[in-house]
Motif scaffolding. Structure first.
Motif, PDB file in Angstrom:
ATOM      1  N   UNK A   1       1.576   4.345  -6.567  1.00  0.00           N
ATOM      2  CA  UNK A   1       0.434   4.729  -5.739  1.00  0.00           C
ATOM      3  C   UNK A   1       0.060   3.539  -4.872  1.00  0.00           C
ATOM      4  N   UNK A   2      -0.757   3.808  -3.848  1.00  0.00           N
ATOM      5  CA  UNK A   2      -1.202   2.735  -2.974  1.00  0.00           C
ATOM      6  C   UNK A   2      -2.021   1.725  -3.750  1.00  0.00           C
TER       7      UNK A   2
ATOM      8  N   UNK B   1       1.173  -0.595   0.229  1.00  0.00           N
ATOM      9  CA  UNK B   1       0.216  -0.229   1.269  1.00  0.00           C
ATOM     10  C   UNK B   1       0.372   1.217   1.716  1.00  0.00           C
ATOM     11  N   UNK B   2       1.511   1.824   1.437  1.00  0.00           N
ATOM     12  CA  UNK B   2       1.722   3.252   1.744  1.00  0.00           C
ATOM     13  C   UNK B   2       2.910   3.755   0.940  1.00  0.00           C
ATOM     14  N   UNK B   3       2.948   5.043   0.685  1.00  0.00           N
ATOM     15  CA  UNK B   3       4.088   5.635  -0.025  1.00  0.00           C
ATOM     16  C   UNK B   3       4.391   6.989   0.592  1.00  0.00           C
ATOM     17  N   UNK B   4       5.514   7.589   0.166  1.00  0.00           N
ATOM     18  CA  UNK B   4       5.999   8.839   0.776  1.00  0.00           C
ATOM     19  C   UNK B   4       6.054   8.693   2.295  1.00  0.00           C
ATOM     20  N   UNK B   5       6.520   7.535   2.729  1.00  0.00           N
ATOM     21  CA  UNK B   5       6.575   7.211   4.151  1.00  0.00           C
ATOM     22  C   UNK B   5       7.837   7.824   4.767  1.00  0.00           C
TER      23      UNK B   5
ATOM     24  N   UNK C   1       6.032   1.258   1.183  1.00  0.00           N
ATOM     25  CA  UNK C   1       5.703   0.109   2.048  1.00  0.00           C
ATOM     26  C   UNK C   1       4.902  -0.910   1.248  1.00  0.00           C
TER      27      UNK C   1
ATOM     28  N   UNK D   1       7.316  -4.840   4.047  1.00  0.00           N
ATOM     29  CA  UNK D   1       8.624  -4.647   3.412  1.00  0.00           C
ATOM     30  C   UNK D   1       8.775  -3.175   3.056  1.00  0.00           C
ATOM     31  N   UNK D   2      10.003  -2.657   3.135  1.00  0.00           N
ATOM     32  CA  UNK D   2      10.255  -1.243   2.823  1.00  0.00           C
ATOM     33  C   UNK D   2      11.281  -1.140   1.691  1.00  0.00           C
TER      34      UNK D   2
END
Lengths: 82, 346
Positions: free
Chosen positions: B240-241, B260-264, B283, B328-329
């Motif tokens: 989770x974020x 900082x973000x997911x399911x991007x 992310x 970073x990804x």
């Protein structure tokens, strides 16, 4: 104060956000992020928006966080061929 | 002064002070060979204190001379003092006088060779987080060790662009540790061979950038330890974020960050073979003042706060993040494990 957004609503807005923002700027990623106590949509831009372009703060009532991330590349060292 | 004048002055000073510098440089040899009496004069000039004769460095630190810029077309002599005993001595005074004050004098002390971080060196047994790569690429990171679901064979997990050279590798190609950029050589440093990879697609969305290498027979490895972080405890679930994460990688070594973000979706990543699209990515930004990753960290296993493997690092940029050091990804580890039909070894 608006209603807290759950993750399913954020997911539904994510797909629409790509279309909405894609018409205005160069998008490089649309995902889910935390906004306040709930969820929102994160829109990454590969270029700064052109002057005069106003970007929406929400899509279907879901808050949107926009960030300029620039170009993204693989995290290898530069390729060297002999 | 002009550059040519600075060069002439430097040459003149080197010649003038050469006998002393040579005497000083060799004092250590004389002391080590014949005892303090052999180099008594220079010992006092060098400020060598009371110590065992064998602990005196054979080559002593003295002065370094060079040229530095003081304006657009203006130069002056650069004097770098490597020994405190010279700071207020007659040699500095003489140099200052001969250069008519056009001199930049600094104490720099002992200069030591730069040592490569442990992540960029040859490691046996093999360790998570170290330099690795297909023989024709520069270097990436050894992510972790895995076991195939069918047959239970041990494999190394990293990115396709690290172990399979962006789809160009073929099964059996040599994989070296450290990678070529870190002076690894095919043969001497071959630790295994490319086994299989998930093809990077130019059309449509990619889910992972992942590949496996088989280990050379008898190659020892330390499966569970992430040096500087702790022991791997298994595979974690959905991130989770704001989740805290860490990794150990070839370039930035141990770093910490947060999601900082997911399911991007629709992340466009630049490769040698062109721009590729990735969906359902994670992310991450670095904690503190540094980035979470840099070039060469590709393939690093990312772990959560309880040291469960949660993602495979593969891409990044220099912009964005709350500290301005870029983002970073990473591929969710569950997708990587399912696509390659493997489980983490720990």
């Amino acid at each position: 104060m608006g209603k807290t957004i759950d993750i399913d609503r954020a997911r539904a807005a994510k797909a629409k956000a790509l279309t909405v923002f894609g018409d205005l700027v160069r998008v490089n990623g649309v995902g889910i992020t935390r906004v306040g106590g709930g969820y929102g949509v994160k829109v990454n831009l590969s270029q700064h928006p052109p002057k005069g372009v106003r970007l929406p703060h929400e899509v279907d009532g879901v808050p949107v966080r926009v960030e300029y991330v620039g170009p993204i590349t693989k995290r290898g060292l530069h390729h060297q061929k002999s | 002064m002009h550059l040519d004048s600075a060069r002439e002055l430097k040459t003149a000073l080197v010649q003038k002070h050469e006998p002393f510098v040579r005497r000083a440089l060799m004092a250590g040899y004389r002391v080590r060979a014949a005892g303090p009496a052999a180099g008594a004069r220079t010992i006092s000039e060098l400020g060598i204190g009371a110590c065992a004769v064998t602990s005196v460095d054979a080559v002593q630190r003295t002065l370094a001379l060079g040229i530095t810029r003081s304006g657009r077309n203006d130069f002056r002599l650069a004097v770098r003092i490597q020994n405190r005993a010279f700071e207020h001595g007659p040699h500095i005074e003489a140099i200052h006088k001969q250069a008519k004050g056009e001199v930049d004098i600094r104490y720099i002390g002992r200069v030591v060779k730069r040592v490569a971080p442990w992540t960029q060196t040859r490691r046996r047994p093999l360790q998570v987080g170290t330099s690795i790569g297909h023989f024709s690429i520069t270097a990436g990171t050894l992510g972790c060790f895995v076991k195939t679901r069918q047959g239970g064979q041990v494999r190394i997990l990293s990115n396709n662009h690290v172990l399979a050279d962006e789809n160009r590798g073929v099964k059996g190609d040599a994989v070296i540790q450290p990678g070529r950029f870190d002076h690894g050589r095919k043969g001497r440093d071959t630790i295994g061979a490319l086994d299989r990879f998930v093809t990077l697609k130019k059309r449509g969305a990619n889910a992972v950038d992942a590949a496996l290498a088989a280990l050379r027979q008898g190659m020892q490895f330390d499966a569970g330890m992430l040096k500087g972080i702790g022991k791997l405890t298994g595979a974690g679930g959905v991130l989770d974020e704001d989740a805290a994460v860490s990794k150990v990688g070839r370039t930035t070594e141990v770093t910490h960050g947060r999601v900082t973000a997911f399911e991007l979706d629709h992340v466009i990543v630049g490769y040698d073979i062109g721009n590729l699209r990735f969906d359902d990515q994670i992310e991450i930004e670095g904690s503190g003042s540094g980035p979470f990753s840099q070039g060469g960290d590709s393939g690093s296993l990312i772990v959560n706060a309880t040291r469960q493997g949660v993602a495979l690092l593969f891409a990044g940029g220099d912009q964005g993040g709350s500290n301005g050091q870029g983002l970073t990804y990473a591929n969710p580890i569950a997708t990587v494990l399912d696509r390659l039909k493997i489980d983490l070894l720990y």
